[in-house]
Motif scaffolding. Structure first.
Motif, PDB file in Angstrom:
ATOM      1  N   ALA A 113      50.983  38.700  24.708  1.00 51.34           N
ATOM      2  CA  ALA A 113      52.198  39.359  24.241  1.00 51.34           C
ATOM      3  C   ALA A 113      53.332  38.437  23.924  1.00 51.34           C
ATOM      4  O   ALA A 113      53.937  38.744  22.816  1.00 51.34           O
ATOM      5  CB  ALA A 113      52.445  40.632  25.202  1.00 51.34           C
ATOM      6  N   LEU A 114      53.793  37.783  24.864  1.00 52.25           N
ATOM      7  CA  LEU A 114      54.877  36.832  24.860  1.00 52.25           C
ATOM      8  C   LEU A 114      54.512  35.953  23.570  1.00 52.25           C
ATOM      9  O   LEU A 114      55.550  35.472  22.854  1.00 52.25           O
ATOM     10  CB  LEU A 114      55.050  36.099  26.224  1.00 52.25           C
ATOM     11  CG  LEU A 114      55.609  37.008  27.283  1.00 52.25           C
ATOM     12  CD1 LEU A 114      55.766  36.156  28.397  1.00 52.25           C
ATOM     13  CD2 LEU A 114      57.014  37.785  26.877  1.00 52.25           C
ATOM     14  N   ARG A 115      53.534  35.319  23.672  1.00 53.44           N
ATOM     15  CA  ARG A 115      53.169  34.402  22.111  1.00 53.44           C
ATOM     16  C   ARG A 115      53.276  35.302  20.856  1.00 53.44           C
ATOM     17  O   ARG A 115      53.687  34.552  20.047  1.00 53.44           O
ATOM     18  CB  ARG A 115      51.753  33.962  22.408  1.00 53.44           C
ATOM     19  CG  ARG A 115      51.214  32.935  21.454  1.00 53.44           C
ATOM     20  CD  ARG A 115      49.777  33.213  21.153  1.00 53.44           C
ATOM     21  NE  ARG A 115      49.317  34.368  20.773  1.00 53.44           N
ATOM     22  CZ  ARG A 115      49.405  34.954  19.669  1.00 53.44           C
ATOM     23  NH1 ARG A 115      49.991  34.329  18.777  1.00 53.44           N
ATOM     24  NH2 ARG A 115      48.684  36.163  19.495  1.00 53.44           N
ATOM     25  N   SER A 116      53.077  36.343  20.957  1.00 53.46           N
ATOM     26  CA  SER A 116      53.197  37.105  19.849  1.00 53.46           C
ATOM     27  C   SER A 116      54.668  37.427  19.499  1.00 53.46           C
ATOM     28  O   SER A 116      54.968  37.518  18.306  1.00 53.46           O
ATOM     29  CB  SER A 116      52.476  38.707  19.832  1.00 53.46           C
ATOM     30  OG  SER A 116      51.070  38.477  19.931  1.00 53.46           O
ATOM     31  N   HIS A 146      55.638  30.359  22.032  1.00 50.59           N
ATOM     32  CA  HIS A 146      54.461  29.659  21.954  1.00 50.59           C
ATOM     33  C   HIS A 146      54.101  28.857  23.041  1.00 50.59           C
ATOM     34  O   HIS A 146      52.891  28.452  22.951  1.00 50.59           O
ATOM     35  CB  HIS A 146      54.620  28.552  20.503  1.00 50.59           C
ATOM     36  CG  HIS A 146      55.724  27.767  20.890  1.00 50.59           C
ATOM     37  ND1 HIS A 146      55.488  26.277  21.378  1.00 50.59           N
ATOM     38  CD2 HIS A 146      57.165  27.834  20.717  1.00 50.59           C
ATOM     39  CE1 HIS A 146      56.464  25.630  21.088  1.00 50.59           C
ATOM     40  NE2 HIS A 146      57.720  26.508  21.059  1.00 50.59           N
ATOM     41  N   ARG A 147      54.802  28.728  24.049  1.00 52.48           N
ATOM     42  CA  ARG A 147      54.330  28.090  25.147  1.00 52.48           C
ATOM     43  C   ARG A 147      53.911  29.007  26.323  1.00 52.48           C
ATOM     44  O   ARG A 147      53.559  28.383  27.279  1.00 52.48           O
ATOM     45  CB  ARG A 147      55.472  26.937  25.724  1.00 52.48           C
ATOM     46  CG  ARG A 147      55.883  25.867  24.569  1.00 52.48           C
ATOM     47  CD  ARG A 147      57.227  25.354  25.189  1.00 52.48           C
ATOM     48  NE  ARG A 147      56.790  24.177  26.011  1.00 52.48           N
ATOM     49  CZ  ARG A 147      57.506  23.546  26.739  1.00 52.48           C
ATOM     50  NH1 ARG A 147      58.876  23.628  26.657  1.00 52.48           N
ATOM     51  NH2 ARG A 147      56.998  22.659  27.802  1.00 52.48           N
ATOM     52  N   ALA A 148      54.064  30.308  26.101  1.00 53.51           N
ATOM     53  CA  ALA A 148      53.711  31.135  26.984  1.00 53.51           C
ATOM     54  C   ALA A 148      52.190  31.064  27.452  1.00 53.51           C
ATOM     55  O   ALA A 148      51.470  30.790  26.363  1.00 53.51           O
ATOM     56  CB  ALA A 148      53.943  32.697  26.574  1.00 53.51           C
ATOM     57  N   THR A 149      51.823  31.075  28.737  1.00 53.38           N
ATOM     58  CA  THR A 149      50.411  31.181  29.160  1.00 53.38           C
ATOM     59  C   THR A 149      50.299  31.786  30.414  1.00 53.38           C
ATOM     60  O   THR A 149      51.448  32.377  30.920  1.00 53.38           O
ATOM     61  CB  THR A 149      49.851  29.589  29.193  1.00 53.38           C
ATOM     62  OG1 THR A 149      48.646  29.704  29.488  1.00 53.38           O
ATOM     63  CG2 THR A 149      50.604  28.999  30.257  1.00 53.38           C
ATOM     64  N   GLY A 163      65.231  30.810  24.465  1.00 55.60           N
ATOM     65  CA  GLY A 163      64.929  30.749  23.257  1.00 55.60           C
ATOM     66  C   GLY A 163      63.317  31.063  23.269  1.00 55.60           C
ATOM     67  O   GLY A 163      62.720  31.094  24.010  1.00 55.60           O
ATOM     68  N   TYR A 164      62.798  30.476  21.936  1.00 55.89           N
ATOM     69  CA  TYR A 164      61.351  30.445  21.737  1.00 55.89           C
ATOM     70  C   TYR A 164      60.529  29.447  22.287  1.00 55.89           C
ATOM     71  O   TYR A 164      59.187  29.425  22.453  1.00 55.89           O
ATOM     72  CB  TYR A 164      60.830  30.778  20.235  1.00 55.89           C
ATOM     73  CG  TYR A 164      61.535  31.968  19.523  1.00 55.89           C
ATOM     74  CD1 TYR A 164      60.936  33.349  19.979  1.00 55.89           C
ATOM     75  CD2 TYR A 164      62.976  32.161  19.232  1.00 55.89           C
ATOM     76  CE1 TYR A 164      61.588  34.483  19.502  1.00 55.89           C
ATOM     77  CE2 TYR A 164      63.501  33.250  18.704  1.00 55.89           C
ATOM     78  CZ  TYR A 164      62.866  34.391  18.810  1.00 55.89           C
ATOM     79  OH  TYR A 164      63.345  35.624  18.399  1.00 55.89           O
TER      80      TYR A 164
END
Length: 142
Positions: free
Chosen positions: A107-110, A114-117, A86-87
């Motif tokens: 790119a993952l955040r896009s 939203h937690r991608a870092t 999931g997101y």
């Protein structure tokens, strides 16, 4: 043909692109990443196989090379990995030194993750922090 000294109107430099990406993510140190992994985050190593063989690896890291990362982590993709649940997945992207990983995490955040870092300093910061890793065929500086 465009001269190297003349950037086309509206084009960004890689430094600009990197700064923009980093302005949209909250980067973590290697020890912070290790703590998040212990709590269930997914550490994703995006380095190519040859680079991992040369530098070393992080045991337990999920290897997803950069060229397929978005397809593997988009929860709506038919090619997603089981980890792409999931997101809200906590994804920590790791490259060699923490540059490509910033672009990849953004790119993952896009895509809505939203937690991608990413890990500041990448794999080498992980090693320097004394975190678990397997050595590669060519240690740094050799």
């Amino acid at each position: 043909m465009t001269s190297l000294a003349q950037r086309p109107s509206g084009a960004l430099s890689i430094d600009d692109l990197l700064a923009q990406a980093r302005s949209r993510i909250v980067r973590v140190t290697a020890p912070q990443a290790a703590a998040r992994v212990a709590e269930g985050a997914v550490l994703v190593d995006i380095r190519p196989a040859a680079q991992r063989a040369q530098e070393g690896e992080v045991p337990g890291a999920l290897v997803v090379e950069r060229n397929v990362l978005e397809w593997r982590f988009d929860p709506a993709s038919a090619h997603r990995l089981p980890e792409a649940t999931g997101y809200d997945v906590d994804v920590l992207v790791l490259c060699s030194e923490g540059y490509t990983s910033s672009l990849a995490a953004d790119a993952l955040r896009s895509l809505g993750l939203h937690r991608a870092t990413d890990v500041v300093g990448g794999f080498w910061a992980w090693v320097d922090a004394g975190l678990p890793h397997t050595p590669g065929s060519e240690p740094r500086g050799s």
